[in-house]
Design a protein around this motif. Sequence first.
Motif, PDB file in Angstrom:
ATOM      1  N   ALA A  67      25.847  68.938  18.172  1.00 25.10           N
ATOM      2  CA  ALA A  67      26.541  68.988  19.465  1.00 25.10           C
ATOM      3  C   ALA A  67      25.607  68.552  20.596  1.00 25.10           C
ATOM      4  CB  ALA A  67      27.068  70.398  19.729  1.00 25.10           C
ATOM      5  N   GLU A  68      24.355  68.997  20.558  1.00 28.09           N
ATOM      6  CA  GLU A  68      23.392  68.566  21.581  1.00 28.09           C
ATOM      7  C   GLU A  68      23.194  67.060  21.506  1.00 28.09           C
ATOM      8  OE1 GLU A  68      20.463  72.454  22.071  1.00 28.09           O
ATOM      9  OE2 GLU A  68      20.126  71.060  20.409  1.00 28.09           O
ATOM     10  N   TRP A  69      23.046  66.544  20.304  1.00 29.52           N
ATOM     11  CA  TRP A  69      22.808  65.114  20.137  1.00 29.52           C
ATOM     12  C   TRP A  69      23.970  64.310  20.701  1.00 29.52           C
ATOM     13  CZ3 TRP A  69      24.732  60.615  18.498  1.00 29.52           C
ATOM     14  CH2 TRP A  69      23.855  59.546  18.305  1.00 29.52           C
ATOM     15  N   GLU A  70      25.198  64.671  20.325  1.00 33.31           N
ATOM     16  CA  GLU A  70      26.353  63.894  20.788  1.00 33.31           C
ATOM     17  C   GLU A  70      26.545  64.020  22.295  1.00 33.31           C
ATOM     18  OE1 GLU A  70      31.157  63.849  20.220  1.00 33.31           O
ATOM     19  OE2 GLU A  70      29.952  64.066  18.404  1.00 33.31           O
ATOM     20  N   PHE A  71      26.338  65.215  22.836  1.00 30.59           N
ATOM     21  CA  PHE A  71      26.455  65.413  24.285  1.00 30.59           C
ATOM     22  C   PHE A  71      25.500  64.480  25.019  1.00 30.59           C
ATOM     23  CE2 PHE A  71      25.093  67.473  28.234  1.00 30.59           C
ATOM     24  CZ  PHE A  71      26.304  67.767  28.839  1.00 30.59           C
ATOM     25  N   ALA A  72      24.257  64.412  24.578  1.00 32.57           N
ATOM     26  CA  ALA A  72      23.264  63.559  25.229  1.00 32.57           C
ATOM     27  C   ALA A  72      23.555  62.083  24.996  1.00 32.57           C
ATOM     28  CB  ALA A  72      21.863  63.918  24.728  1.00 32.57           C
ATOM     29  N   ALA A  73      23.948  61.721  23.785  1.00 31.46           N
ATOM     30  CA  ALA A  73      24.231  60.324  23.470  1.00 31.46           C
ATOM     31  C   ALA A  73      25.389  59.783  24.302  1.00 31.46           C
ATOM     32  CB  ALA A  73      24.542  60.167  21.985  1.00 31.46           C
ATOM     33  N   ARG A  74      26.341  60.658  24.638  1.00 32.97           N
ATOM     34  CA  ARG A  74      27.512  60.229  25.414  1.00 32.97           C
ATOM     35  C   ARG A  74      27.271  60.299  26.921  1.00 32.97           C
ATOM     36  NH1 ARG A  74      32.738  62.784  22.282  1.00 32.97           N
ATOM     37  NH2 ARG A  74      33.838  61.496  23.828  1.00 32.97           N
ATOM     38  N   GLY A  75      26.055  60.565  27.328  1.00 31.86           N
ATOM     39  CA  GLY A  75      25.690  60.489  28.739  1.00 31.86           C
ATOM     40  C   GLY A  75      25.695  61.803  29.476  1.00 31.86           C
ATOM     41  N   GLY A  76      26.122  62.898  28.811  1.00 37.66           N
ATOM     42  CA  GLY A  76      25.993  64.219  29.406  1.00 37.66           C
ATOM     43  C   GLY A  76      26.992  64.568  30.495  1.00 37.66           C
ATOM     44  N   ASP A  77      28.041  63.791  30.682  1.00 33.37           N
ATOM     45  CA  ASP A  77      29.012  64.098  31.735  1.00 33.37           C
ATOM     46  C   ASP A  77      30.399  63.635  31.293  1.00 33.37           C
ATOM     47  OD1 ASP A  77      30.558  64.436  34.016  1.00 33.37           O
ATOM     48  OD2 ASP A  77      28.982  63.753  35.375  1.00 33.37           O
ATOM     49  N   GLN A  78      31.249  64.590  30.980  1.00 39.16           N
ATOM     50  CA  GLN A  78      32.578  64.285  30.465  1.00 39.16           C
ATOM     51  C   GLN A  78      33.460  63.585  31.488  1.00 39.16           C
ATOM     52  OE1 GLN A  78      34.615  67.776  29.067  1.00 39.16           O
ATOM     53  NE2 GLN A  78      35.872  66.673  27.589  1.00 39.16           N
ATOM     54  N   THR A  79      33.093  63.654  32.770  1.00 40.32           N
ATOM     55  CA  THR A  79      33.914  63.041  33.813  1.00 40.32           C
ATOM     56  C   THR A  79      33.594  61.569  34.031  1.00 40.32           C
ATOM     57  OG1 THR A  79      32.404  63.576  35.651  1.00 40.32           O
ATOM     58  CG2 THR A  79      33.979  65.282  34.978  1.00 40.32           C
ATOM     59  N   LYS A  80      32.529  61.076  33.429  1.00 38.07           N
ATOM     60  CA  LYS A  80      32.111  59.689  33.645  1.00 38.07           C
ATOM     61  C   LYS A  80      32.617  58.782  32.528  1.00 38.07           C
ATOM     62  CE  LYS A  80      29.712  60.573  37.359  1.00 38.07           C
ATOM     63  NZ  LYS A  80      28.248  60.571  37.326  1.00 38.07           N
ATOM     64  N   ALA A  81      32.706  57.505  32.839  1.00 41.60           N
ATOM     65  CA  ALA A  81      33.193  56.526  31.863  1.00 41.60           C
ATOM     66  C   ALA A  81      32.313  56.487  30.618  1.00 41.60           C
ATOM     67  CB  ALA A  81      33.261  55.144  32.502  1.00 41.60           C
ATOM     68  N   ASP A  82      31.007  56.708  30.794  1.00 40.91           N
ATOM     69  CA  ASP A  82      30.069  56.644  29.667  1.00 40.91           C
ATOM     70  C   ASP A  82      30.477  57.563  28.523  1.00 40.91           C
ATOM     71  OD1 ASP A  82      28.837  56.221  32.324  1.00 40.91           O
ATOM     72  OD2 ASP A  82      27.066  55.656  31.158  1.00 40.91           O
ATOM     73  N   TRP A  83      31.102  58.678  28.857  1.00 40.09           N
ATOM     74  CA  TRP A  83      31.466  59.671  27.852  1.00 40.09           C
ATOM     75  C   TRP A  83      32.350  59.067  26.768  1.00 40.09           C
ATOM     76  CZ3 TRP A  83      29.664  64.407  26.852  1.00 40.09           C
ATOM     77  CH2 TRP A  83      30.387  65.226  25.977  1.00 40.09           C
ATOM     78  N   ASN A  84      33.163  58.105  27.135  1.00 40.48           N
ATOM     79  CA  ASN A  84      34.103  57.502  26.196  1.00 40.48           C
ATOM     80  C   ASN A  84      33.650  56.144  25.673  1.00 40.48           C
ATOM     81  OD1 ASN A  84      36.129  59.605  26.259  1.00 40.48           O
ATOM     82  ND2 ASN A  84      36.559  58.930  28.353  1.00 40.48           N
ATOM     83  N   TYR A  85      32.397  55.773  25.957  1.00 40.42           N
ATOM     84  CA  TYR A  85      31.871  54.534  25.398  1.00 40.42           C
ATOM     85  C   TYR A  85      31.736  54.660  23.873  1.00 40.42           C
ATOM     86  CZ  TYR A  85      30.412  52.712  29.991  1.00 40.42           C
ATOM     87  OH  TYR A  85      30.374  52.227  31.268  1.00 40.42           O
ATOM     88  N   THR A  86      31.819  53.551  23.187  1.00 35.80           N
ATOM     89  CA  THR A  86      31.621  53.549  21.741  1.00 35.80           C
ATOM     90  C   THR A  86      30.164  53.830  21.386  1.00 35.80           C
ATOM     91  OG1 THR A  86      33.377  51.903  21.507  1.00 35.80           O
ATOM     92  CG2 THR A  86      31.894  52.203  19.628  1.00 35.80           C
ATOM     93  N   PHE A  87      29.258  53.249  22.164  1.00 39.63           N
ATOM     94  CA  PHE A  87      27.834  53.371  21.885  1.00 39.63           C
ATOM     95  C   PHE A  87      27.139  54.160  22.988  1.00 39.63           C
ATOM     96  CE2 PHE A  87      29.353  49.153  20.406  1.00 39.63           C
ATOM     97  CZ  PHE A  87      29.395  49.452  19.044  1.00 39.63           C
ATOM     98  N   SER A  88      25.906  54.516  22.761  1.00 40.73           N
ATOM     99  CA  SER A  88      25.168  55.290  23.748  1.00 40.73           C
ATOM    100  C   SER A  88      24.656  54.382  24.850  1.00 40.73           C
ATOM    101  CB  SER A  88      23.986  56.000  23.077  1.00 40.73           C
ATOM    102  OG  SER A  88      23.306  56.813  23.999  1.00 40.73           O
ATOM    103  N   GLY A  89      25.368  54.381  25.978  1.00 41.00           N
ATOM    104  CA  GLY A  89      24.987  53.547  27.105  1.00 41.00           C
ATOM    105  C   GLY A  89      25.738  52.242  27.205  1.00 41.00           C
ATOM    106  N   ALA A  90      26.640  51.954  26.274  1.00 40.83           N
ATOM    107  CA  ALA A  90      27.399  50.696  26.324  1.00 40.83           C
ATOM    108  C   ALA A  90      28.728  50.861  25.608  1.00 40.83           C
ATOM    109  CB  ALA A  90      26.602  49.555  25.684  1.00 40.83           C
TER     110      ALA A  90
END
Length: 486
Positions: free
Chosen positions: A330-353
């Motif tokens: 859970a920590e890994w996925e939270f960080a990989a997805r950018g740490g903010d569920q309200t931002k677009a990054d959260w729904n990216y396929t990759f970490s940061g893109a």
Amino acid sequence: MKKTKWIAAAAVMAMVAAFSGCSGALNNELDAPDLSENQYEGMRFAVLLPGNNSRVAYYEESDATKYDVLLEKDGVAVVEEKNKAPGSKVYLPVADEGTYKIKVIAYKNTIVIGEGEESRFIKFSDGDVNVDITIHPKVKEAGVNVGFHWGKPENTSNSTISDVASITINGVTFEKTGEVQVMNSAVTVTGAKNTNNYEGVFIEGRTVTLSPFIMGKYEVTQELYKTVMTNQKVTINGVEKTLNAEPFYCTEGSSLYALKNPGIQKLRPAEGMTWYDAVYFCNALTEKTMSTSDKAYNITVTEVNSNGNITGATVTLVEGAKGYRLPTEAEWEFAARGGDQTKADWNYTFSGADTASDTSWDASTNTGLDTVGWYGYNNITGTTGSDRETNNYSGWGTHEVGKKAANALGLYDMSGNVYEWCYDWDGSVPTGNTTNPIGASSGSKRVGRGGCWYNKANVCSVCGHYYVTPGYRDNDMGFRVVRSAQ
């Protein structure tokens, strides 16, 4: 503590008078981001994109429908935000002084209608500066000027990008061992159904609360692993065994796994260790940087193979310990997805893109991954091709950590390069409310995340889930460390 600088930018639109028949220049100044708040340790770079009522380039029917915003440092891409809506704010982390280039690309649907770039050497002592970027037209004629203003914006979430000092052992500070404090206080994530990705651990019907933690910005390097594991010995049934401090496949003299691109051998990710080796390393690193009483695991080694890898042990997590450990899934996925569920990054396929606009998220090849990760179709050139480069031995092997762009939290290589061991046993993900989950209570396989240099693109997803026996080792299995923020 090394501070992170953030840059704040406000956009000003200008339609050039000589073009498109205007009798005079049109200047629509947009509202700049609110810079009055001061709730961040460092600073950030905020681009306020032109709104729907501001012309970006003259087009037959309408103006820009989306933007790409890119940030480069010393010629290397560090952040890329794609498919941003008109009028939205885009936040880009700046962790170091140096030469930065900002690029803005405007699209009418899939057609580039304007683009521009400008460079500036940034020192944290500069204070407020302005940089004009002219976005040159690709469809008829127009122009855009963007002014950059230094400042601290409003706090938009509980996540933070607060740099923590690099790891120092016996007075020696090691390269690419910096850490990031992922959040200031506990964060609760409400699970949701993914429509463009695997399920992950934040599933619909599940609410997960995570306590603050600090995570390594990079995968553990060969240099750090060797330093920590040299002369580590264990005793089994009265027989002393020395653990392998260099279990790596990807070595400088390897005929298969030598460096394919410019890089530093010692800064390639450590790989070739078992899960047991990884948790043992965490305890050993804690002893060298903190104290024995801070260790996060109780470990009793029961088996070491002929290569010096731990292949059997009983391991339990010490609740409340502040030492280094593997991240939970859970920590890994939270960080990989950018740490903010309200931002677009959260729904990216990759970490940061995100996935490329013309590609399905589960495709084998995906140019969206090129900016942030090494995988099977870009492992030599860094750019996705039609042939799987790793089908040829010349394309095998890892890359120096941190050579691709970071995600929104400043974390590198969380998609691709090497899989990363997590603490959890593999098992089904339950619904309901949970705090700091650590996976199934028992099992036969441990979790790995992030995909690797050999994989297809979809395997490098932030929600992809891999599992293997804890005594397994290979050329594509590495890890990064975390510790509780207390």
